[in-house]
Write an enzyme that holds these catalytic residues in place. Structure first.
Site, PDB file in Angstrom:
ATOM      1  N   LYS A  29      -3.258   3.105  -2.527  1.00 44.18           N
ATOM      2  CA  LYS A  29      -4.570   3.740  -2.569  1.00 44.18           C
ATOM      3  C   LYS A  29      -4.432   5.152  -2.050  1.00 44.18           C
ATOM      4  O   LYS A  29      -3.755   5.392  -1.076  1.00 44.18           O
ATOM      5  CB  LYS A  29      -5.538   3.003  -1.645  1.00 44.18           C
ATOM      6  CG  LYS A  29      -5.856   1.641  -2.096  1.00 44.18           C
ATOM      7  CD  LYS A  29      -6.862   1.044  -1.140  1.00 44.18           C
ATOM      8  CE  LYS A  29      -6.851  -0.446  -1.254  1.00 44.18           C
ATOM      9  NZ  LYS A  29      -6.986  -1.100   0.019  1.00 44.18           N
ATOM     10  N   MET A  67      -7.903   9.194   9.019  1.00 45.41           N
ATOM     11  CA  MET A  67      -8.517   9.577   7.735  1.00 45.41           C
ATOM     12  C   MET A  67      -9.463  10.764   7.880  1.00 45.41           C
ATOM     13  O   MET A  67     -10.507  10.819   7.232  1.00 45.41           O
ATOM     14  CB  MET A  67      -9.282   8.379   7.127  1.00 45.41           C
ATOM     15  CG  MET A  67      -8.379   7.223   6.775  1.00 45.41           C
ATOM     16  SD  MET A  67      -9.304   5.747   6.293  1.00 45.41           S
ATOM     17  CE  MET A  67      -9.752   5.063   7.865  1.00 45.41           C
ATOM     18  N   ASP A 106       0.839  -1.201   0.000  1.00 38.90           N
ATOM     19  CA  ASP A 106       0.000   0.000   0.000  1.00 38.90           C
ATOM     20  C   ASP A 106       0.873   1.251   0.000  1.00 38.90           C
ATOM     21  O   ASP A 106       2.057   1.192   0.359  1.00 38.90           O
ATOM     22  CB  ASP A 106      -0.912   0.000   1.236  1.00 38.90           C
ATOM     23  CG  ASP A 106      -2.135  -0.890   1.037  1.00 38.90           C
ATOM     24  OD1 ASP A 106      -2.345  -1.351  -0.090  1.00 38.90           O
ATOM     25  OD2 ASP A 106      -2.863  -1.114   2.021  1.00 38.90           O
TER      26      ASP A 106
HETATM   27  C1  LIG Z   1      -6.362   3.568   5.816  1.00 35.56           C
HETATM   28  S1  LIG Z   1      -5.823   4.168   7.366  1.00 35.56           S
HETATM   29  C2  LIG Z   1      -4.673   2.902   7.755  1.00 35.56           C
HETATM   30  C3  LIG Z   1      -4.232   2.929   9.194  1.00 35.56           C
HETATM   31  C4  LIG Z   1      -3.161   1.892   9.469  1.00 35.56           C
HETATM   32  N1  LIG Z   1      -3.644   0.555   9.278  1.00 35.56           N
HETATM   33  C5  LIG Z   1      -2.586   2.045  10.871  1.00 35.56           C
HETATM   34  O1  LIG Z   1      -2.780   1.149  11.704  1.00 35.56           O
HETATM   35  O2  LIG Z   1      -1.907   3.048  11.117  1.00 35.56           O
HETATM   36  C6  LIG Z   1      -4.806   5.527   6.877  1.00 35.56           C
HETATM   37  C7  LIG Z   1      -4.818   6.628   7.923  1.00 35.56           C
HETATM   38  O3  LIG Z   1      -3.916   6.334   8.964  1.00 35.56           O
HETATM   39  C8  LIG Z   1      -3.336   7.514   9.472  1.00 35.56           C
HETATM   40  N2  LIG Z   1      -1.876   7.452   9.302  1.00 35.56           N
HETATM   41  C9  LIG Z   1      -1.175   6.454   8.743  1.00 35.56           C
HETATM   42  N3  LIG Z   1       0.145   6.701   8.815  1.00 35.56           N
HETATM   43  C10 LIG Z   1       0.275   7.893   9.444  1.00 35.56           C
HETATM   44  C11 LIG Z   1       1.379   8.704   9.829  1.00 35.56           C
HETATM   45  N4  LIG Z   1       2.647   8.305   9.582  1.00 35.56           N
HETATM   46  N5  LIG Z   1       1.132   9.869  10.455  1.00 35.56           N
HETATM   47  C12 LIG Z   1      -0.130  10.266  10.709  1.00 35.56           C
HETATM   48  N6  LIG Z   1      -1.217   9.550  10.382  1.00 35.56           N
HETATM   49  C13 LIG Z   1      -1.026   8.373   9.771  1.00 35.56           C
HETATM   50  C14 LIG Z   1      -3.952   8.669   8.678  1.00 35.56           C
HETATM   51  O4  LIG Z   1      -5.068   9.134   9.389  1.00 35.56           O
HETATM   52  C15 LIG Z   1      -4.335   7.981   7.399  1.00 35.56           C
HETATM   53  O5  LIG Z   1      -5.373   8.684   6.734  1.00 35.56           O
END
Ligand SMILES: C[S@@+](CC[C@H](N)C(=O)[O-])C[C@H]1O[C@@H](n2cnc3c(N)ncnc32)[C@H](O)[C@@H]1O
Length: 257
Positions: A58, A166, A36
């Site tokens: 995505k 998100m 991803d």
């Molecule tokens: C589809 S979700 C996946 C979350 C992922 N499975 C997790 O456990 O972190 C994607 C969201 O995770 C958050 N996110 C992921 N990586 C991030 C980061 N390095 N800093 C801040 N937010 C993050 C954001 O809100 C982003 O829109």
């Protein structure tokens, strides 16, 4: 023919050193990697030479690869006898659609394993100096999605700390609705941009400051944390620059981007 196996691997939040030892082992074993877009490319250093790489990246609005196509690929490759690594940002079962992929694999009778990752919900907060739970400030935390608007955040109002995934494009609406449904306007909050990465940026302020903004434009990924614990970031920040005031993010309603 000998059947393969699918590993649903949590690649962690961004800092490639937050990959688990089990993830490193599984990557080294894999013939093909489906990844991803939030996964740090650096983790590929643990893959074996010549591994096939498939980008399922995505982004909000345009899905590069439909979820059904990902299921189909995972099943087809495992049936060919390959070891498949399905690499996902953070943890596969935290808003990562890992649950759906696991269900598809079970239905297809494919051998699979989930390797938990450090979710950005935990790690971005920690790297921003925010303990999500703290004896003096918070005894409950809720992970919610802001993807479809405010209803999930409002539904979790009972939790002391809200971690909103998100929520980049809905955060102003969420702030207003949280206030309208009883959260104090003075509640501290933090926006963590690119948490745990070298370009991490943290903005802190209050719910009412955010609710009053006309427009905000946030680069992705962004995690919002709402609750008293976020005030500790001023004292406990240890990674990257210190938190900046939230008002710096405000944009006039008419601004052209
Ligand atoms: C589809 S979700 C996946 C979350 C992922 N499975 C997790 O456990 O972190 C994607 C969201 O995770 C958050 N996110 C992921 N990586 C991030 C980061 N390095 N800093 C801040 N937010 C993050 C954001 O809100 C982003 O829109």
């Amino acid at each position: 023919m000998h059947e393969g196996k699918v590993y649903l691997i949590g690649a962690g939040p961004g800092d490639p050193k937050l990959l688990t030892l089990r993830a490193v082992e599984a990557l080294a074993e894999s013939d093909v990697i489906l990844m991803d877009h939030l996964v740090s490319r650096e983790v590929l250093a643990h893959a074996r030479q010549g591994v096939e790489l498939i980008d399922c990246g995505k982004r909000a609005g345009h899905h590069c690869m439909p979820q059904e196509e990902i299921h189909r690929l995972l099943i087809e490759r495992a049936r060919r006898g390959q070891i498949v690594a399905r690499l996902k940002g953070g943890d596969p079962f935290i808003f990562g659609r890992g649950g759906e992929e696991a269900e598809a694999l079970v239905e297809a009778a494919i051998e699979w394993e989930v390797i938990p990752g450090i979710s950005s919900g935990i790690a971005a907060a920690a790297y921003a100096g925010i303990p999500l739970l703290h004896r003096a400030h918070a005894s409950s935390v809720a992970f919610v999605t802001g993807h479809a608007g405010h209803e999930h955040a409002v539904g979790a109002q009972g939790a002391d700390t809200l971690v909103i995934f998100m929520g980049g494009s809905t955060i102003l609406q969420i702030a207003r609705e949280l206030m309208a449904s009883g959260r104090a306007p003075s509640t501290p909050l933090a926006l963590i941009l690119s948490g745990t990465r070298s370009n991490q940026a943290v903005y802190t302020g209050t719910l009412v400051e955010l609710a009053r903004m006309e427009r905000i434009e946030l680069p992705t990924p962004v995690l919002a944390v709402v609750g008293d614990v976020t005030a500790l970031a001023d004292k406990l920040h240890w990674f990257g620059p210190p938190p900046k005031p939230l008002r710096l993010l405000a944009m006039p309603a008419t601004a052209v981007s």
